[in-house]
Motif scaffolding. Structure first.
Motif, PDB file in Angstrom:
ATOM      1  N   ILE A 336    -120.938  60.584 -23.835  1.00 54.49           N
ATOM      2  CA  ILE A 336    -119.531  60.983 -23.951  1.00 54.49           C
ATOM      3  C   ILE A 336    -119.416  62.361 -24.593  1.00 54.49           C
ATOM      4  O   ILE A 336    -118.661  63.234 -24.122  1.00 54.49           O
ATOM      5  CB  ILE A 336    -118.746  59.929 -24.758  1.00 54.49           C
ATOM      6  CG1 ILE A 336    -118.650  58.619 -23.949  1.00 54.49           C
ATOM      7  CG2 ILE A 336    -117.346  60.444 -25.108  1.00 54.49           C
ATOM      8  CD1 ILE A 336    -118.099  57.454 -24.733  1.00 54.49           C
ATOM      9  N   HIS A 337    -120.196  62.601 -25.646  1.00 57.37           N
ATOM     10  CA  HIS A 337    -120.150  63.897 -26.341  1.00 57.37           C
ATOM     11  C   HIS A 337    -120.720  65.015 -25.464  1.00 57.37           C
ATOM     12  O   HIS A 337    -120.167  66.116 -25.402  1.00 57.37           O
ATOM     13  CB  HIS A 337    -120.929  63.799 -27.651  1.00 57.37           C
ATOM     14  CG  HIS A 337    -120.985  65.094 -28.397  1.00 57.37           C
ATOM     15  ND1 HIS A 337    -119.896  65.617 -29.080  1.00 57.37           N
ATOM     16  CD2 HIS A 337    -122.005  65.998 -28.558  1.00 57.37           C
ATOM     17  CE1 HIS A 337    -120.238  66.778 -29.617  1.00 57.37           C
ATOM     18  NE2 HIS A 337    -121.501  67.036 -29.321  1.00 57.37           N
ATOM     19  N   ALA A 338    -121.828  64.717 -24.769  1.00 52.29           N
ATOM     20  CA  ALA A 338    -122.489  65.744 -23.951  1.00 52.29           C
ATOM     21  C   ALA A 338    -121.587  66.267 -22.847  1.00 52.29           C
ATOM     22  O   ALA A 338    -121.675  67.448 -22.468  1.00 52.29           O
ATOM     23  CB  ALA A 338    -123.775  65.174 -23.351  1.00 52.29           C
ATOM     24  N   HIS A 339    -120.700  65.413 -22.338  1.00 51.77           N
ATOM     25  CA  HIS A 339    -119.853  65.822 -21.219  1.00 51.77           C
ATOM     26  C   HIS A 339    -118.380  65.970 -21.631  1.00 51.77           C
ATOM     27  O   HIS A 339    -117.499  66.043 -20.763  1.00 51.77           O
ATOM     28  CB  HIS A 339    -119.998  64.811 -20.073  1.00 51.77           C
ATOM     29  CG  HIS A 339    -121.376  64.790 -19.493  1.00 51.77           C
ATOM     30  ND1 HIS A 339    -121.827  65.744 -18.612  1.00 51.77           N
ATOM     31  CD2 HIS A 339    -122.424  63.947 -19.691  1.00 51.77           C
ATOM     32  CE1 HIS A 339    -123.077  65.482 -18.273  1.00 51.77           C
ATOM     33  NE2 HIS A 339    -123.468  64.403 -18.922  1.00 51.77           N
ATOM     34  N   ARG A 340    -118.137  65.983 -22.940  1.00 51.92           N
ATOM     35  CA  ARG A 340    -116.796  66.208 -23.502  1.00 51.92           C
ATOM     36  C   ARG A 340    -115.768  65.219 -22.919  1.00 51.92           C
ATOM     37  O   ARG A 340    -114.647  65.607 -22.570  1.00 51.92           O
ATOM     38  CB  ARG A 340    -116.353  67.654 -23.248  1.00 51.92           C
ATOM     39  CG  ARG A 340    -117.239  68.696 -23.919  1.00 51.92           C
ATOM     40  CD  ARG A 340    -116.669  70.096 -23.714  1.00 51.92           C
ATOM     41  NE  ARG A 340    -117.469  71.099 -24.388  1.00 51.92           N
ATOM     42  CZ  ARG A 340    -118.537  71.698 -23.856  1.00 51.92           C
ATOM     43  NH1 ARG A 340    -118.915  71.384 -22.629  1.00 51.92           N
ATOM     44  NH2 ARG A 340    -119.208  72.597 -24.531  1.00 51.92           N
TER      45      ARG A 340
END
Length: 394
Positions: A336-340
């Motif tokens: 989730i964080h890696a792809h915003r």
């Protein structure tokens, strides 16, 4: 297209549609044997695989090579049906179109058995045969039509095999108890055996493996996986060499890994490679890249249409999966964080919606796009890596 191909027709060994000649059918020996064993031992079969993995080709291959002499075979594609009325219409039409060229006697018997519709059939004055010119609206009582079709199959002069492609669709029909209705006909059939083919694993498994569902334990199970990489590599190399072309094994393997063994995507790529290569030429990675880009170019209008119909709130997840290729921990903080992406709950909602729309699929805990070329097209538009870079790194 090259002048050579215009002047002299050469069979492209990498077939992507229609029936496949045995010499162009890659492997699937174990799967063919399993399918034929189930049918010839009076069992039904649930056949599941990711989309475009070759289940339709496998069914037709087994029909043509092993079953057509002793059985009447039918292939019913219900992918685009949404109701029992459409199911009965497609079922009846495709059964009639299959038997009409075979036997005038049984074509007439079909019409006579469908008493609820017999007055709606047309008549060809040249062949003296009825014509299936019914409209969907003619199916007023689909339950009765369905019963009559099963009656016809039971009185056929040879045992019948009916394959329902994308059978999971019936679970989404607006009517209730459709599975129970179909199961009641199928379990009473003595002259007909059934292949239930599907590409949505979670739905098919729920239908056939849950003891709360009518089809529980009613069929053998065959899961169609990717063709073995060594066998597919040998297949491609053999057919290119037979047609006086050459290719490095590592380049075939790159295509295999790029598409994770998806039969259609690999065949489509090498079909294009073959068409664009002269005799005595070597098919290198540049040839492969040009072939894939050409396929994507031809599909781009369709891809734009698909993308325009996806709600904006679901697109960030779609783009993220396309970039990754495959995703296992789709709700993880890292992904989730890696792809915003916004939150796990939004990802969960978008995942469910994209699966229902047939855009992404889940298989063995891995999420990916149903259409491999669509994923590459999305990466072309919004991704961080070019096709050249992707091919270099697979």
């Amino acid at each position: 297209m090259k002048n050579r191909n215009i002047m002299r027709k050469v069979d492209n060994p990498f077939v992507t549609s229609g029936k496949i000649k045995p010499k162009y059918f890659c492997d699937r020996q174990a799967e063919s044997a399993e399918l034929v064993k189930s049918i010839t031992n009076d069992n039904n079969l649930m056949l599941i695989s990711p989309r475009r993995m070759g289940k339709t080709g496998l069914i037709h291959f087994c029909y043509d090579q092993y079953l057509s002499e002793d059985y009447q075979t039918f292939f019913i594609d219900i992918l685009h049906t949404t109701s029992l009325q459409e199911f009965a219409y497609i079922f009846g039409r495709q059964v009639y179109e299959a038997i009409c060229p075979r036997s005038k006697k049984w074509a007439l018997a079909f019409v006579q058995t469908l008493k609820s519709l017999s007055g709606q059939f047309g008549f060809d004055p040249l062949t003296y045969l009825p014509t299936f010119n019914l409209q969907l609206g003619d199916i007023i009582h689909p339950e009765i039509v369905l019963e009559e079709i099963f009656q016809y199959l039971e009185q056929a002069d040879k045992p019948c095999v009916v394959a329902f492609d994308e059978f999971q669709q019936v679970a989404n029909y607006k009517e209730k108890n459709i599975e129970a209705l179909l199961r009641s006909h199928i379990q009473n059939a003595t002259n007909t055996h059934f292949i239930f083919a599907g590409s949505e694993f979670h739905i098919m498994q729920e239908m056939f493996l849950s003891n709360a569902r009518p089809f529980y334990n009613s069929a053998d199970t065959l899961v169609l996986k990717a063709i073995d990489i060594e066998k597919y590599t040998e297949f491609v190399s053999h057919h290119l060499q037979e047609n006086h072309r050459s290719i490095a094994k590592k380049d075939i393997e790159k295509v295999y890994h790029l598409f994770r063994g998806n039969t259609y995507a690999m065949q489509k790529t090498f079909n294009e490679v073959f068409a664009n290569t002269e005799e005595t030429e070597n098919c290198d990675i540049d040839t492969i890249e040009k072939a894939i880009n050409h396929v994507i170019d031809t599909k781009e209008p369709l891809f734009r249409e698909i993308l325009s119909n996806i709600p904006e709130k679901h697109k960030p997840l779609l783009y993220a999966i396309a970039r990754e290729g495959e995703v296992t921990q789709i709700l993880s903080a890292k992904f989730i964080h890696a792809h915003r992406l916004t939150s796990a709950s939004n990802v969960q909602h978008s995942t469910r919606q994209l699966i229902e729309r047939g855009i992404i699929t889940k298989h063995e805990g891995r999420y990916s796009l149903n259409e491999a070329f669509f994923a590459l097209w999305i990466n072309r538009l919004y991704g961080s890596a070019t096709l050249s870079e992707i091919l270099k790194n697979v």
